[in-house]
Scaffold this motif. Sequence first.
Motif, PDB file in Angstrom:
ATOM      1  N   UNK A  61       0.767  -1.423   0.091  1.00 34.92           N
ATOM      2  CA  UNK A  61      -0.179  -0.155  -0.089  1.00 34.92           C
ATOM      3  C   UNK A  61       1.000   1.271  -0.052  1.00 34.92           C
ATOM      4  N   UNK A  62       1.892   1.428   1.020  1.00 32.12           N
ATOM      5  CA  UNK A  62       2.813   2.432   0.939  1.00 32.12           C
ATOM      6  C   UNK A  62       3.451   2.852  -0.524  1.00 32.12           C
ATOM      7  N   UNK A  63       4.029   1.612  -1.001  1.00 27.56           N
ATOM      8  CA  UNK A  63       4.676   1.744  -2.253  1.00 27.56           C
ATOM      9  C   UNK A  63       3.606   2.302  -3.386  1.00 27.56           C
ATOM     10  N   UNK A  64       2.421   1.718  -3.377  1.00 26.91           N
ATOM     11  CA  UNK A  64       1.392   2.278  -4.278  1.00 26.91           C
ATOM     12  C   UNK A  64       1.277   3.521  -4.220  1.00 26.91           C
ATOM     13  N   UNK A  65       0.994   3.872  -2.849  1.00 25.71           N
ATOM     14  CA  UNK A  65       0.815   5.483  -2.780  1.00 25.71           C
ATOM     15  C   UNK A  65       2.119   6.173  -3.317  1.00 25.71           C
ATOM     16  N   UNK A  66       3.235   6.046  -3.011  1.00 25.01           N
ATOM     17  CA  UNK A  66       4.364   6.369  -3.617  1.00 25.01           C
ATOM     18  C   UNK A  66       4.201   6.456  -5.047  1.00 25.01           C
ATOM     19  N   UNK A  67       4.071   5.288  -5.812  1.00 25.81           N
ATOM     20  CA  UNK A  67       3.962   5.162  -7.416  1.00 25.81           C
ATOM     21  C   UNK A  67       3.008   6.114  -7.779  1.00 25.81           C
ATOM     22  N   UNK A  68       1.837   6.256  -7.210  1.00 25.08           N
ATOM     23  CA  UNK A  68       0.854   7.284  -7.732  1.00 25.08           C
ATOM     24  C   UNK A  68       0.915   8.560  -7.500  1.00 25.08           C
ATOM     25  N   UNK A  69       1.662   8.812  -6.415  1.00 25.39           N
ATOM     26  CA  UNK A  69       2.002  10.194  -5.861  1.00 25.39           C
ATOM     27  C   UNK A  69       3.107  10.700  -7.210  1.00 25.39           C
ATOM     28  N   UNK A  70       3.994   9.925  -7.277  1.00 28.38           N
ATOM     29  CA  UNK A  70       4.971  10.204  -8.377  1.00 28.38           C
ATOM     30  C   UNK A  70       4.505  10.513  -9.667  1.00 28.38           C
ATOM     31  N   UNK A  71       3.286   9.653 -10.093  1.00 23.59           N
ATOM     32  CA  UNK A  71       2.766   9.892 -11.602  1.00 23.59           C
ATOM     33  C   UNK A  71       2.106  11.448 -11.479  1.00 23.59           C
ATOM     34  N   UNK A  72       1.420  11.781 -10.552  1.00 23.84           N
ATOM     35  CA  UNK A  72       1.070  12.972 -10.386  1.00 23.84           C
ATOM     36  C   UNK A  72       2.009  14.397 -10.380  1.00 23.84           C
ATOM     37  N   UNK A 111      -5.315   9.716  -5.647  1.00 27.74           N
ATOM     38  CA  UNK A 111      -3.895   9.942  -5.302  1.00 27.74           C
ATOM     39  C   UNK A 111      -3.012  10.907  -6.314  1.00 27.74           C
ATOM     40  N   UNK A 112      -3.073  10.518  -7.551  1.00 24.71           N
ATOM     41  CA  UNK A 112      -2.506  11.342  -8.578  1.00 24.71           C
ATOM     42  C   UNK A 112      -2.798  12.762  -8.577  1.00 24.71           C
ATOM     43  N   UNK A 113      -4.072  12.879  -8.489  1.00 31.18           N
ATOM     44  CA  UNK A 113      -4.325  14.295  -8.493  1.00 31.18           C
ATOM     45  C   UNK A 113      -4.100  15.251  -7.159  1.00 31.18           C
ATOM     46  N   UNK A 114      -4.177  14.504  -5.892  1.00 34.73           N
ATOM     47  CA  UNK A 114      -3.598  14.992  -4.693  1.00 34.73           C
ATOM     48  C   UNK A 114      -2.424  15.475  -4.755  1.00 34.73           C
ATOM     49  N   UNK A 115      -1.564  14.629  -5.412  1.00 33.80           N
ATOM     50  CA  UNK A 115       0.063  15.018  -5.353  1.00 33.80           C
ATOM     51  C   UNK A 115       0.285  15.982  -6.402  1.00 33.80           C
ATOM     52  N   UNK A 116      -0.560  15.870  -7.556  1.00 32.41           N
ATOM     53  CA  UNK A 116      -0.227  16.596  -8.700  1.00 32.41           C
ATOM     54  C   UNK A 116      -0.637  18.117  -8.228  1.00 32.41           C
ATOM     55  N   UNK A 117      -1.738  18.261  -7.652  1.00 29.31           N
ATOM     56  CA  UNK A 117      -1.899  19.767  -7.331  1.00 29.31           C
ATOM     57  C   UNK A 117      -1.107  20.296  -6.344  1.00 29.31           C
ATOM     58  N   UNK A 118      -0.511  19.418  -5.499  1.00 28.38           N
ATOM     59  CA  UNK A 118       0.552  19.920  -4.536  1.00 28.38           C
ATOM     60  C   UNK A 118       1.668  20.470  -5.524  1.00 28.38           C
ATOM     61  N   UNK A 119       2.103  19.685  -6.372  1.00 28.30           N
ATOM     62  CA  UNK A 119       3.117  20.196  -7.288  1.00 28.30           C
ATOM     63  C   UNK A 119       2.995  21.230  -8.363  1.00 28.30           C
TER      64      UNK A 119
END
Length: 980
Positions: A61-72, A111-119
């Motif tokens: 789960x943690x690695x999944x979060x990291x991978x999807x955050x990285x995509x965003x 998760x993609x959008x959350x971290x994408x908006x952060x960037x």
Amino acid sequence: MDSTFAPIWGSLIVFIVCPLLGGLPLIDWITYALTGRQLTKMGTGNVSVSAAFYHGGKVAGILAVISEAAKGIIAVLLTRMFFPRASVWELLALIGLVMGRYWMGKGAGTTNVTWGILAHDIRVFAITILLGGVSFTINRDRQKGKIGILVILAIVIGLFHPNNPEYWVAAISLSGLLWWIYQQIPDDLDLSPNKVHTQSSKVFRFFQAEKNIVSLDSKLDRNKVGSKAANLALVKGMGYTVPDGWVLSPGEDAQALVNYLQPSPEQPLVVRSSALDEDSESASAAGQYLSILHIASKEALKTAILDCQASYLAKSAQSYRQKNQQEAGGMAVLVQEQIAGVYSGVAFSRDPVNSLNNGVAIEALPGNATKVVSGKFTPQRYQVILPELPSSGSPDRNTPNQIVITPKPDEIADSIPRDILESVALLAREMEEIFRGTPQDIEWTHDGEQLWLLQVRPITTLETIWTRKIASEVIPGQIHPLTWSINQPLTCGVWGELFTIVLGKKARDLDFNQTATLHYDRAYFNASLLGNIFLRMGLPPESLEFLTRGEKFSKPPIISTIKNIPGLWRLLQREWQLETDFKRDYQQKFEPLLTELTENQTQDLTATEIIARVDIIIEALEQATYYSILAPLSFAIRQGLLKVSLEDLDNSQTPEITSMQALAIIAADTRKLIAKEQITMNSCASLFAYLAENTEGESILNRFNHWLAQYGYLGDVATDIAIPRWLDNPRPVRQMFSRFFFDTVACEKAKTVSTQSTISWLDKLVQTRLNLKGKVSEVYNKLLAHLRWSLLVLETTWLSEDILLEAGDIFFLKLTEIKEIVANINTPDIKNIIDSRKQKWEQESKLKIIPYLVYGNPDTSLLKINPLILTTSNVLSGIGTSQGQIEGTIKVVSNLQQNIQNIDKKTILVVPYTDAGWSPLLALAGGLIAEVGGRLSHGAIIAREYGIPAVMDIPYATQLLHDGKKVRINGQTGIVEILD
């Protein structure tokens, strides 16, 4: 980059690269690498962060979060390379990312959008999170909260760019797209009823009104809430339709739950027991505890919970636990929404009365499920036969027209609709697969629109699951009591030792004496015990399929491998020292003992001395059994890991090959001395008669007898001491010798054993284990042969003393009984014991079709009254073990004792099993089909050496295929096509 082309390249990034980036199934890859599970094939098939947490655990789960955050973040940064910082193109890139995530990656993209908006803009991110948190706290409603946070996101982006309408359009489009996707699939953070709940939901528990209340949307521990609640939570989490429910642990105060729930006549609740000892694999406790329906008020709910808890202390329940030797564990209580069932009932994935029946047994009635289980109404009974995929127990959903239901629903008044019965049967088999192949008893109801699963538990009368897979290759065929009394403790003991090496303390409560047993006088392995061992080793439950259904063995997950490093290291040390250890034991123990056994015959020994000799042999067999299990295992592991082709290995040192090569050389030398024309008849009898009557034949007979003394320990089944060896019955090898004499081509083929002149260092690592495997097999089988010959001497004595009546009777006694007779301790009525066992043996020998899977303790009479009915198509699928294709004529050979003639290179042999002793027969054929075996079995080795196609693991092949039938076999794919 040239600014003229930057917008063009940027557009390509936004509209092509970002969707492709979103579609990359990184979460699925990560989860599969860590656990061996494919999210696309589990539960709803949603490849999300939440699914990774649920099916893969915290690390996945943690690695999944990291991978999807990285995509965003990557999508935003890639766009920024071609457009200004925080431009509207970054929002368009996120839209493309989310679209690709949904259409190709089967995920929502939160998760993609959350971290994408952060960037994109940290101010937008911070304000949206702050206002969203306030919204959650005020509403305490997930659905409203999600709508609110998407609206807030769009407004905040727009307010930061009041004079740029394109930002408003992009922000509203992004929020609208996310909301639309939420309606199509479960969101990563969705906590709503009937959705896949995950560990990621724990982050939001503080927004709930009652954060300590445990629901079926949680991943539950059966040791804390009982199997009933834990099982329902498991399958609910996998996407199956289970009524919403909440759980009270044993002793927990019910008031908080009562205050939280709002039962009413329109939305009643049901209270069910979920005792810690209920619905276990050993005892179901069915009917022992209370289930209370139609709860329409808080007062009734509280009373029902107290009554359910009190039922645990009822005298009948206490007596039940004492009878089944269960320790008191406490009563957990399950409260669920009550479904208004239009049709309801129970279903058994395997018939609990007749375990040989392959259909799903369903009992159902119109109305709710309690009518069926109450015993006050007579339910309608149905049997549903599901089409199963080749070599699999999995029902095939793609062929519903092949589902057979008896009696036909349209022939019964007020019957259950056919489509509901089909769905229930498929659901029952799916539950069986989820719970490691254990037959399941499910309770279900259909509300007129969808099927609901109310309960799932093992059918305790069908425990344990026994499988003939592998066991039928190790010691095939019908087994005598004496053979089993020796082989069973040796085999179970060594497997127990090896599993204990890996599991360590986790093996303390396992009874390895239950590893194998006899059913229908055939050997079966305990698939339930092995499945338990696999789970403790961290292997996925699907690994059991290679034993029960013949599936490929599942790859061990990385995490479980890491957890078992200490045990695997100990096993690796044993494997690495295996050759050194065997050489030491061979020089110090095996070789001196075999020499002594060969030189000192047993004819003049007393019964007590023979038993002493037997004990010495069995002591050596204990150590030899260790090598006979670990050497093939070591060879298979090395060959699999190093990817060395079996065709590239040198089999010239294996007994099955060396014996035939030596015999062919003698036959070729005989042809130099004697012309074939000198033999009056082209037969075995005439050849040996000529050799015996002529001077030039004396040396040949001496060489043949010397060969027989060297290889005479081989036979039809070398692991069964009741089966004659070549030395006892040389007829098969005399015929083979004659065939080599008259057939020059066959002789030269057997003489010319292929050897590898140069091999790589990887091949050498595997070759050494193959050579060791052959040497170990020779020692093990020689010890068994000497054990047989020692006991035959004792039998001869007892026949003369009238203790036994017929030759072969000694094999119907157990070793302990033989020792008691010799010691004159508690001497039983030997003749009656033997007579009783021989009658049973004769009855079992008449069974033509023996099931490969057995549930519980089967009644032999069931197989006699209701024999298994085999159905087949024109294509059979097995394991390809020797490359090549051939069309030929079938010749079924059940054993080497039958008179076998007219076998040539157009003959495709069909055999129940193969051993080293089958070499003379296999050397003559053009192809081979065997009911059991794999790429490392004796038949496969011989076939590869002689270059004939071979297919193993075709269940019931000797019954499905008949003499004279034309077939085509493919030794590469394992396919057998019936041509006529």
